[in-house]
Design an enzyme around this catalytic site. Structure first.
Site, short mmCIF file in Angstrom:
data_model
loop_
_atom_site.label_atom_id
_atom_site.label_comp_id
_atom_site.label_asym_id
_atom_site.label_seq_id
_atom_site.Cartn_x
_atom_site.Cartn_y
_atom_site.Cartn_z
N GLU A 1 0.83 -1.20 0.00
CA GLU A 1 0.00 0.00 0.00
C GLU A 1 0.87 1.26 0.00
O GLU A 1 1.85 1.35 0.74
CB GLU A 1 -0.89 0.00 1.25
CG GLU A 1 -1.82 1.19 1.36
CD GLU A 1 -2.56 1.23 2.69
OE1 GLU A 1 -3.61 1.90 2.77
OE2 GLU A 1 -2.10 0.59 3.66
N LYS B 1 -10.49 2.70 -1.30
CA LYS B 1 -10.54 2.06 0.01
C LYS B 1 -11.84 2.38 0.74
O LYS B 1 -12.19 3.55 0.93
CB LYS B 1 -9.33 2.49 0.84
CG LYS B 1 -9.13 1.77 2.15
CD LYS B 1 -7.78 2.20 2.74
CE LYS B 1 -7.44 1.49 4.03
NZ LYS B 1 -6.08 1.86 4.51
N CYS C 1 -5.56 -2.71 2.82
CA CYS C 1 -5.15 -2.69 4.23
C CYS C 1 -6.32 -2.86 5.20
O CYS C 1 -6.77 -3.98 5.38
CB CYS C 1 -4.37 -1.41 4.52
SG CYS C 1 -3.29 -1.55 5.97
#
Length: 286
Positions: A43, A115, A152
């Site tokens: 990431e 995200k 993540c």
């Protein structure tokens, strides 16, 4: 193509963007040289993890997808090597900023995933920088299989993996930046890994996570209000088979390329045979 080699790249970052992009390219080329067709990087690999501190000037790091340096360079590499590369970037979309993956397939941009889950914790202050994603969960139909991506913190949520599996993903990839928990005082690496192993096992789907490693420190300045902090990113990138068993795992403090081959066609049959999706009762889950 049924059997596909996938790579997860573990690397450390410097404060120089060009150095990090060059390193990422070198490792992608090494992975491709080992036969990998889908290559996962960590990431936000262009920089050290800037979300440790709150600085308004760091908003300037965000760029539109088409202007991002890593996307531009790795688009060329993806085309040259005929590989798929999910590229994790800090995206500017008009007046809004996102934590985004750009899916490159043999040089072509297949689209983006933003995200969904944004953490807010001591030294992981992402809500200061990122708006929660608006794309919904995405599965990309690449040249080598259907690739689902979470970023993540997304990896801690079973809803992410289940949604990607329901959308037909052959594999789930998680670019990651995680390390020490200075306030909680624990080492979350085992918990982190077991969470994703569970997603893998529950959905009969392989999972790969690519993390950074190394100590990244913040020195007190006027711009960051005198904050001093440090995060020691613990690496431990890994890949599972469809049962959640860890078949490849990196160390905590080394640059590594993990590779594993998967027969996606065979795994689709296994998901059917287990009956997990046949026997779901969504009407009972409200």
């Amino acid at each position: 193509m049924s059997e596909v080699k996938v790579a997860a790249v573990q690397m450390s970052m410097t404060r120089v963007v060009s150095e990090n992009i060059e390193k990422a390219e070198r490792l992608v080329r090494e992975a491709a040289g080992e036969g990998a067709k889908i290559i996962l990087l960590p990431e936000l690999f262009e920089r050290q993890y800037f979300c440790q501190e709150r600085r308004y000037d760091y908003y300037e790091y965000a760029k539109p997808v088409e202007d991002n340096d890593a996307v531009k360079r790795l688009s060329e590499v993806s085309e040259e090597l005929s590989v798929v590369i999910p590229v994790s970037i800090y995206e500017r979309a008009g007046t809004v900023l996102y934590n985004t993956v750009v899916m490159l397939d043999c040089g072509k941009n297949l689209g983006i995933y933003r995200k969904t889950h944004i953490p807010d914790d001591h030294f992981y202050q992402e809500k200061f920088y990122f708006t929660p994603g608006d794309t919904g969960f995405k599965v990309f139909d690449t040249s080598y299989g259907k690739v689902g991506v979470g970023i993540c913190w997304d990896q801690w949520f079973p809803e992410t993996a289940r949604f990607l599996a329901l959308k037909g993903a052959d594999i789930i990839l998680y670019p990651t930046a995680i390390g020490s928990e200075p306030i909680l005082g624990g080492d979350s690496s085992g918990h982190w890994m077991r969470t994703m192993q569970g997603h893998s096992a529950a959905n009969i789907i392989p999972v790969a996570a690519a993390n950074r490693y190394g100590l990244e420190e913040v020195e007190p300045t006027e711009e960051n209000g005198g904050q001093k902090s440090a995060l020691n990113f613990y690496g431990t990138s890994f890949m599972t088979d469809e049962t959640g068993d860890v078949i490849k795992k990196a160390g905590r403090d080394s640059e590594e390329i993990l590779t594993a081959s998967y027969d996606f066609e065979l795994l689709r049959s296994k998901r059917l045979e287990w009956g997990i999706f046949r026997d779901r009762r969504p009407e009972m889950y409200k």
